[in-house]
Enzyme design. Sequence first.
Site, PDB file in Angstrom:
ATOM      1  N   CYS A 291       0.842  -1.188   0.000  1.00  0.00           N
ATOM      2  CA  CYS A 291       0.000   0.000   0.000  1.00  0.00           C
ATOM      3  C   CYS A 291       0.887   1.251   0.000  1.00  0.00           C
ATOM      4  O   CYS A 291       1.886   1.317   0.708  1.00  0.00           O
ATOM      5  CB  CYS A 291      -0.946   0.107   1.193  1.00  0.00           C
ATOM      6  SG  CYS A 291      -2.090  -1.250   1.303  1.00  0.00           S
TER       7      CYS A 291
ATOM      8  N   ARG B  81       3.962  -0.465  -4.810  1.00  0.00           N
ATOM      9  CA  ARG B  81       3.648  -1.010  -3.489  1.00  0.00           C
ATOM     10  C   ARG B  81       2.329  -1.777  -3.463  1.00  0.00           C
ATOM     11  O   ARG B  81       1.985  -2.411  -2.469  1.00  0.00           O
ATOM     12  CB  ARG B  81       3.588   0.120  -2.454  1.00  0.00           C
ATOM     13  CG  ARG B  81       4.865   0.909  -2.353  1.00  0.00           C
ATOM     14  CD  ARG B  81       4.719   2.035  -1.368  1.00  0.00           C
ATOM     15  NE  ARG B  81       4.595   1.540  -0.018  1.00  0.00           N
ATOM     16  CZ  ARG B  81       5.608   1.271   0.800  1.00  0.00           C
ATOM     17  NH1 ARG B  81       6.828   1.501   0.386  1.00  0.00           N
ATOM     18  NH2 ARG B  81       5.406   0.811   2.002  1.00  0.00           N
TER      19      ARG B  81
ATOM     20  N   TRP C 252      -2.681  -2.707  -1.682  1.00  0.00           N
ATOM     21  CA  TRP C 252      -2.381  -4.122  -1.861  1.00  0.00           C
ATOM     22  C   TRP C 252      -3.247  -4.831  -0.821  1.00  0.00           C
ATOM     23  O   TRP C 252      -3.065  -4.647   0.387  1.00  0.00           O
ATOM     24  CB  TRP C 252      -0.896  -4.394  -1.604  1.00  0.00           C
ATOM     25  CG  TRP C 252      -0.508  -5.799  -1.910  1.00  0.00           C
ATOM     26  CD1 TRP C 252      -0.218  -6.323  -3.143  1.00  0.00           C
ATOM     27  CD2 TRP C 252      -0.355  -6.871  -0.973  1.00  0.00           C
ATOM     28  NE1 TRP C 252       0.092  -7.654  -3.025  1.00  0.00           N
ATOM     29  CE2 TRP C 252       0.026  -8.021  -1.717  1.00  0.00           C
ATOM     30  CE3 TRP C 252      -0.507  -6.989   0.407  1.00  0.00           C
ATOM     31  CZ2 TRP C 252       0.260  -9.256  -1.117  1.00  0.00           C
ATOM     32  CZ3 TRP C 252      -0.272  -8.221   1.001  1.00  0.00           C
ATOM     33  CH2 TRP C 252       0.102  -9.330   0.247  1.00  0.00           C
TER      34      TRP C 252
ATOM     35  N   ASN D 108      -1.687   2.139   5.694  1.00  0.00           N
ATOM     36  CA  ASN D 108      -0.841   1.057   5.207  1.00  0.00           C
ATOM     37  C   ASN D 108      -0.430   0.245   6.426  1.00  0.00           C
ATOM     38  O   ASN D 108       0.097   0.799   7.384  1.00  0.00           O
ATOM     39  CB  ASN D 108       0.392   1.648   4.512  1.00  0.00           C
ATOM     40  CG  ASN D 108       1.471   0.620   4.240  1.00  0.00           C
ATOM     41  OD1 ASN D 108       1.171  -0.555   4.042  1.00  0.00           O
ATOM     42  ND2 ASN D 108       2.716   1.049   4.227  1.00  0.00           N
ATOM     43  N   GLY D 109      -0.701  -1.076   6.390  1.00  0.00           N
ATOM     44  CA  GLY D 109      -0.353  -1.923   7.533  1.00  0.00           C
ATOM     45  C   GLY D 109      -1.490  -2.875   7.837  1.00  0.00           C
ATOM     46  O   GLY D 109      -2.399  -3.049   7.017  1.00  0.00           O
TER      47      GLY D 109
ATOM     48  N   GLU E   3      17.186 -17.759  -8.425  1.00  0.00           N
ATOM     49  CA  GLU E   3      16.785 -16.402  -8.779  1.00  0.00           C
ATOM     50  C   GLU E   3      16.143 -16.371 -10.168  1.00  0.00           C
ATOM     51  O   GLU E   3      15.123 -15.705 -10.373  1.00  0.00           O
ATOM     52  CB  GLU E   3      18.010 -15.477  -8.696  1.00  0.00           C
ATOM     53  CG  GLU E   3      17.803 -14.047  -9.114  1.00  0.00           C
ATOM     54  CD  GLU E   3      16.742 -13.288  -8.312  1.00  0.00           C
ATOM     55  OE1 GLU E   3      16.246 -13.803  -7.307  1.00  0.00           O
ATOM     56  OE2 GLU E   3      16.404 -12.175  -8.737  1.00  0.00           O
TER      57      GLU E   3
ATOM     58  N   LYS F 186      12.304 -15.147 -10.888  1.00  0.00           N
ATOM     59  CA  LYS F 186      11.975 -14.075 -11.849  1.00  0.00           C
ATOM     60  C   LYS F 186      10.899 -14.560 -12.814  1.00  0.00           C
ATOM     61  O   LYS F 186       9.945 -13.835 -13.104  1.00  0.00           O
ATOM     62  CB  LYS F 186      13.211 -13.649 -12.667  1.00  0.00           C
ATOM     63  CG  LYS F 186      14.269 -12.891 -11.939  1.00  0.00           C
ATOM     64  CD  LYS F 186      13.911 -11.461 -11.617  1.00  0.00           C
ATOM     65  CE  LYS F 186      13.237 -11.361 -10.290  1.00  0.00           C
ATOM     66  NZ  LYS F 186      14.036 -11.279  -9.111  1.00  0.00           N
TER      67      LYS F 186
ATOM     68  N   GLU G 193       7.471 -14.862 -11.069  1.00  0.00           N
ATOM     69  CA  GLU G 193       6.883 -13.575 -10.687  1.00  0.00           C
ATOM     70  C   GLU G 193       6.207 -12.852 -11.834  1.00  0.00           C
ATOM     71  O   GLU G 193       5.117 -12.333 -11.687  1.00  0.00           O
ATOM     72  CB  GLU G 193       7.988 -12.634 -10.167  1.00  0.00           C
ATOM     73  CG  GLU G 193       8.413 -12.874  -8.768  1.00  0.00           C
ATOM     74  CD  GLU G 193       9.386 -11.790  -8.315  1.00  0.00           C
ATOM     75  OE1 GLU G 193      10.470 -11.680  -8.904  1.00  0.00           O
ATOM     76  OE2 GLU G 193       9.045 -11.052  -7.393  1.00  0.00           O
TER      77      GLU G 193
ATOM     78  N   HIS H 158      17.452 -36.845  -8.138  1.00  0.00           N
ATOM     79  CA  HIS H 158      16.779 -37.302  -6.913  1.00  0.00           C
ATOM     80  C   HIS H 158      15.297 -36.951  -6.948  1.00  0.00           C
ATOM     81  O   HIS H 158      14.654 -36.878  -5.911  1.00  0.00           O
ATOM     82  CB  HIS H 158      17.459 -36.689  -5.685  1.00  0.00           C
ATOM     83  CG  HIS H 158      18.887 -37.113  -5.547  1.00  0.00           C
ATOM     84  ND1 HIS H 158      19.250 -38.371  -5.124  1.00  0.00           N
ATOM     85  CD2 HIS H 158      20.045 -36.474  -5.831  1.00  0.00           C
ATOM     86  CE1 HIS H 158      20.573 -38.470  -5.123  1.00  0.00           C
ATOM     87  NE2 HIS H 158      21.071 -37.319  -5.559  1.00  0.00           N
TER      88      HIS H 158
ATOM     89  N   LYS I 224       5.887  -4.484  -4.256  1.00  0.00           N
ATOM     90  CA  LYS I 224       7.343  -4.338  -4.201  1.00  0.00           C
ATOM     91  C   LYS I 224       7.893  -4.533  -2.799  1.00  0.00           C
ATOM     92  O   LYS I 224       8.864  -5.243  -2.599  1.00  0.00           O
ATOM     93  CB  LYS I 224       7.726  -2.958  -4.735  1.00  0.00           C
ATOM     94  CG  LYS I 224       9.209  -2.709  -4.793  1.00  0.00           C
ATOM     95  CD  LYS I 224       9.850  -3.491  -5.914  1.00  0.00           C
ATOM     96  CE  LYS I 224      11.346  -3.282  -5.967  1.00  0.00           C
ATOM     97  NZ  LYS I 224      11.979  -4.363  -6.740  1.00  0.00           N
TER      98      LYS I 224
HETATM   99  C1  AGP Z   1      11.987 -10.108  -5.955  1.00  0.00           C
HETATM  100  O1  AGP Z   1      11.863 -10.068  -7.324  1.00  0.00           O
HETATM  101  C2  AGP Z   1      10.753 -10.035  -5.192  1.00  0.00           C
HETATM  102  N1  AGP Z   1       9.829  -9.099  -5.649  1.00  0.00           N
HETATM  103  C3  AGP Z   1      10.805 -10.311  -3.720  1.00  0.00           C
HETATM  104  O2  AGP Z   1      11.131 -11.663  -3.594  1.00  0.00           O
HETATM  105  C4  AGP Z   1      11.766  -9.474  -2.842  1.00  0.00           C
HETATM  106  O3  AGP Z   1      13.092  -9.769  -3.155  1.00  0.00           O
HETATM  107  C5  AGP Z   1      11.473  -9.774  -1.365  1.00  0.00           C
HETATM  108  O4  AGP Z   1      10.169  -9.398  -1.065  1.00  0.00           O
HETATM  109  C6  AGP Z   1      12.439  -9.098  -0.430  1.00  0.00           C
HETATM  110  O5  AGP Z   1      12.332  -7.716  -0.506  1.00  0.00           O
HETATM  111  P1  AGP Z   1      13.413  -6.755   0.124  1.00  0.00           P
HETATM  112  O6  AGP Z   1      14.703  -7.034  -0.576  1.00  0.00           O
HETATM  113  O7  AGP Z   1      12.881  -5.382  -0.189  1.00  0.00           O
HETATM  114  O8  AGP Z   1      13.486  -7.041   1.577  1.00  0.00           O
END
Ligand code: AGP
Length: 622
Positions: free
Chosen positions: A2, A27, A75, A101-102, A495, A499, A502, A518, A617
């Site tokens: 948010c 956000r 969000w 927000n929260g 990673e 990606k 996501e 395995h 984010k």
């Molecule tokens: C990465 O592409 C993500 N959007 C997510 O996994 C992110 O890395 C994670 O939420 C951690 O965020 P931060 O680095 O802001 O703590």
Amino acid sequence: MCGIVGYIGYRDSYPILMDGLHKLEYRGYDSAGCALVNPQGALNIYKAKGKVSSLECIATSRDCTGTLGIAHTRWATHGIPSEANAHPHVSESGNITLVHNGIIENYATLRSQLEKRGYTFKSETDTEVLVQLVEYTMSLHDEDLVTSVRIALKRVIGAYAICVIDRRHPEQLVCARKSSPMVVGLVDDNREYFIASDASPIAQYTNQMVYLKDEEVVVCERGQSLRTYNLNGEEIDPEVKEVDLDISMLSKGGYPHFMLKEIFDQPQVLRDCMRGRVINAPYSESPRLSVVLNAVTQHRRELLRARRLIIVSCGTSWHAGLIGKQLIEHFCALPTEVAYASEFRYSDSVIESDDVVMAISQSGETADTMAAMEMAKRKGAFVFGIVNTVGSSIARLSDTGTYIHVGPEIGVASTKAFTGQVTVLVMLALALGMAKGTVTQEEYEEVLEELTRIPDKIEKVLEQNEKIRKIAATFTYAHNFLYLGRGYNYPVALEGALKLKEISYIHAEGYPAAEMKHGPIALVDSEMPVVFIATHHQLYRKIVSNMQEVISRRGRILAIVTEGDEEIKEMVDDVIEVPSTLSCLVPLLSVIPLQLLSYHVAVSKGLDVDQPRNLAKSVTVE
Ligand code: AGP
């Protein structure tokens, strides 16, 4: 999660609020809304499900006048994404309105207490109880807005950053925070105030900012100095910081998406990350290159006495942590564990006072990472932060730390933050290794020398963008992907898979290549793309054998290889080459094609790359 924006001053607030919401849309983007007090004192509230652009479609043709306003991009946590659940929420009388927000953990109890007193609720959100509670408190105590907010918040359990206005008092805007970020920008001798969840919407107006601390309530009044209180009503001096953000980083700079821009920004931001830290002294005796990190210089004692390092982080930052473990163990001979912050915070981990806990976070606001740090601090550990966002909560909570300095990352999928984190971890491992005497002068200089060449080498990988785009277009049919790598390339496999998940919504798994037999090998058939990160490093020959196993099962292979690798080129369907480098630095190169691959697969599928569904984010809720 948010984003909140607020404005009070002498300009029309609506364009300021919308511009701010666009900058904070990373956000969350389930719904958006704004509340404006017009010059006649009427409160106009507009809301829309979906993105800020949907809100603008509704609001722009209506009465958007007024120099006081608050706005929100959501969000969803409590209640589905809908207009009814969109913020701002309004009190029973219609006079007070609020954005939040929260998460209010005791909202159900508060709601039933308020319902018994005749308050009615129009949404399923936890937020609506806050605005009703403020109004109820005001009616009980006959107090002004700031006092009512303060008293109301004493009854609240949970996390909040809020902006509150009262239609009857258009000269003031009240904000408060606990565990969710909030920044107030001060302009022009207090003639106007800009409020936001982070500094990005404010930076174009001022560099004078106040980062609210937990349980602080502030009153922004036109022409009056900012007043700050704790929840007991004691006045506190606000700490004004000078924050200079590179505003060009907040625009797409001609790229179709922030993610692509941020991928292409990597050579330059990594140079920035090393600037002033990797020092070149060509005429000195030795070493010619050295790394200087203030955190290591100033906290040498705490770092040298450490018996163990525990890295806590989430998502991409956790993957960087896995690389950090290998670097620290290799260069510093310091036993290192890597934990998901969300697990660590609730674990019974034995933490000793000679442990160092390292938090890695792009946003500096991730709730689980913060909670893990708090837990470590309570148990006496020394806490080191590796953070991108300057002045963020994690940066402030750390005993010391190092910023990665890669500039604001807007695309939800993290790219340049990952390579920035790895770059800082390399510098840290070398600086600490040198201080401990666990790295040889020769290796230290060799790695540093090569680190300074990495930005140019990333540029060479980026030149293959078009080739990667073409390969990616052939993968849009896939429902599953496997990513395999070993050693330093294993976290890169994780990673790459993250990606793809996501932003392309394709299920992908990352594995250490040898684990394939395995279990995961059962999935391999002609429909299953397998991405091997098979650069010329540790266990190269064994990875080649793993490839043979996939080929025998007619799996489709895309291999990331070292430039000039003819052997793998002969064997597999597609290869992408990266320049040769040291094994400890290879993630900085091998991850680049995987970032581009996921980007182009998502674009080929017509998906929203910068704002993928269900994500936000910064994850400021647990
Ligand atoms: C990465 O592409 C993500 N959007 C997510 O996994 C992110 O890395 C994670 O939420 C951690 O965020 P931060 O680095 O802001 O703590």
